[in-house]
Design a protein around this motif. Structure first.
Motif, short mmCIF file in Angstrom:
data_model
loop_
_atom_site.label_atom_id
_atom_site.label_comp_id
_atom_site.label_asym_id
_atom_site.label_seq_id
_atom_site.Cartn_x
_atom_site.Cartn_y
_atom_site.Cartn_z
N PHE A 41 -1.23 11.90 11.34
CA PHE A 41 -1.81 11.10 12.42
C PHE A 41 -0.81 10.81 13.55
O PHE A 41 -1.17 10.93 14.73
CB PHE A 41 -2.38 9.80 11.88
CG PHE A 41 -3.16 9.02 12.91
CD1 PHE A 41 -4.41 9.45 13.33
CD2 PHE A 41 -2.62 7.88 13.49
CE1 PHE A 41 -5.12 8.74 14.29
CE2 PHE A 41 -3.32 7.16 14.44
CZ PHE A 41 -4.58 7.59 14.84
N PRO A 42 0.46 10.44 13.24
CA PRO A 42 1.41 10.22 14.34
C PRO A 42 1.58 11.44 15.25
O PRO A 42 1.68 11.31 16.47
CB PRO A 42 2.72 9.89 13.61
CG PRO A 42 2.28 9.33 12.30
CD PRO A 42 1.06 10.12 11.94
N LEU A 43 1.60 12.64 14.65
CA LEU A 43 1.70 13.86 15.46
C LEU A 43 0.43 14.07 16.27
O LEU A 43 0.48 14.54 17.41
CB LEU A 43 1.94 15.07 14.56
CG LEU A 43 3.36 15.25 14.02
CD1 LEU A 43 3.40 16.44 13.06
CD2 LEU A 43 4.35 15.45 15.14
N SER A 44 -0.72 13.71 15.68
CA SER A 44 -1.98 13.85 16.40
C SER A 44 -2.04 12.90 17.60
O SER A 44 -2.60 13.24 18.64
CB SER A 44 -3.16 13.57 15.46
OG SER A 44 -3.17 14.50 14.40
N VAL A 45 -1.46 11.72 17.43
CA VAL A 45 -1.39 10.77 18.55
C VAL A 45 -0.57 11.37 19.69
O VAL A 45 -0.95 11.31 20.86
CB VAL A 45 -0.76 9.43 18.09
CG1 VAL A 45 -0.46 8.53 19.28
CG2 VAL A 45 -1.68 8.72 17.12
N LYS A 46 0.56 11.97 19.33
CA LYS A 46 1.41 12.61 20.34
C LYS A 46 0.68 13.75 21.04
O LYS A 46 0.78 13.92 22.26
CB LYS A 46 2.68 13.13 19.65
CG LYS A 46 3.70 13.70 20.63
CD LYS A 46 4.96 14.13 19.89
CE LYS A 46 5.99 14.70 20.87
NZ LYS A 46 7.23 15.13 20.18
N GLN A 47 -0.08 14.52 20.26
CA GLN A 47 -0.82 15.63 20.84
C GLN A 47 -1.91 15.13 21.79
O GLN A 47 -2.11 15.69 22.87
CB GLN A 47 -1.46 16.47 19.74
CG GLN A 47 -2.21 17.70 20.28
CD GLN A 47 -2.87 18.50 19.19
OE1 GLN A 47 -3.08 18.00 18.08
NE2 GLN A 47 -3.18 19.74 19.47
#
Length: 337
Positions: A41-47
């Motif tokens: 999820f943190p990477l998805s937020v960045k994306q």
């Protein structure tokens, strides 16, 4: 092992851990999918943040491409300048996408080999099981085939005594391995059992869910897709649609759950980083930077007669003066060489 499936040992260990608490392959797959989505999820937020910012810069990039259509070098220079001035990267959203692809290939590897990765039976024992099945039960199994481990699990269920010496204390866990999910055998391959089997339901759901996710996420992204980028999501849907009909149904269940979780995640992320709101924010920032550049500043410059004079200049003019001064100093330094 598939070279892209290098995450399989880690993913298999996670699935094996979940299966201990919930001894059902289907529910294990769903909980595993939820867990991986939460971890990513943190990477998805960045994306999402990167995608939202990209949607704001897209009109500016298109303007540069149109203005310098016949001068590719100048076009690239202006694109680099825009990225530096605006502080964004064209590749910022690539890491989550790449990681997600590696997870998918890792899951495919685990679905191919549950005997090895979930039930923790060694490769040597699996090879011996194949030989035993071919010699004793009259099968013609290929140890390298991607469905052989699913077939072996079902053979052990039907003939436990035949494999008892080879499996030892693993026999009970293999016999009790629960492939069934709402009446559907997740070890089946749709293309092998026919299109009138219940096994076809989950692959169809996986394709439909992916199409739904593509439509909704593209509308939420705020970006205008053109050319290859517009076709790519649909090409991926066709490719993975084909894959789901040629691999065990367990992968289709994972893919369906992943798509549905991704849909919920997209709705949450849009509330966190709405493309329209970020577009407005970035436009305000750019206007503020442009206004700052246009402000006149008082600087001392050396006139042609050597006298120092005070001039009101903009930031662009100041940059040009500094560049000229740097060139003069460079010429002075190396004039005798």
């Amino acid at each position: 092992m598939n070279i892209f499936g290098f995450l399989a040992p880690i993913l298999g260990w996670v699935m094996e851990w979940i299966y201990r608490f919930i001894p059902n392959y289907g529910w294990t797959m769903i909980l595993f999918t939820l867990l991986t989505r939460l971890l990513m999820f943190p990477l998805s937020v960045k994306q999402q943040k990167s995608t939202a910012r990209m949607s704001a810069f897209q009109p500016m990039m298109q303007e540069i491409q149109k203005k310098y259509a016949n001068d590719k070098q100048r076009q690239n220079e202006e694109m680099m300048k825009l990225q530096q001035d605006a502080g964004f990267s064209m590749t910022a959203g690539c890491l989550p996408m790449a990681l997600n692809m590696f997870v998918i290939f890792g899951v495919i590897e685990v679905v191919y080999r549950p005997l090895q990765y979930v039930l923790l039976v060694s490769k040597d024992v699996i090879n011996e099981m194949v030989t035993l099945a071919n010699e004793t039960l009259g099968t013609s199994l290929d140890a390298a085939h991607y469905t052989v481990q699913n077939t072996l699990i079902n053979l052990v269920k039907q003939n436990p005594d035949t494999f008892s010496d080879l499996l030892g204390d693993k026999l009970e866990s293999v016999v009790n391995f629960n492939f069934t999910f709402f009446g559907i055998d997740l070890s089946q391959v749709p293309s092998e059992v026919g299109f009138f089997s219940m096994a076809i339901i989950i692959p169809v759901l996986s394709v439909l869910s992916m199409i739904l996710v593509n439509v909704i996420t593209m509308s939420m992204s705020g970006q205008q897709m053109n050319g290859t980028m517009k076709i790519l999501p649909w090409a991926m849907s066709i490719m993975f649609g084909f894959i789901t009909f040629t691999v065990p149904v367990g992968f289709s269940l994972y893919y369906t759950a992943s798509n549905l979780f991704a849909l919920v995640q997209s709705i949450i992320l849009k509330k966190m980083y709405n493309p329209e709101e970020i577009k407005k924010q970035i436009q305000e920032e750019i206007e503020a930077k442009r206004a700052e550049r246009k402000k006149k500043k008082q600087v001392k410059v050396v006139a042609a007669d050597g006298a120092e004079v005070v001039k009101d200049v903009s930031q662009a003019e100041l940059d040009r003066i500094r560049l000229e001064r740097a060139r003069q100093m460079e010429d002075e330094r190396y004039k005798d060489e």
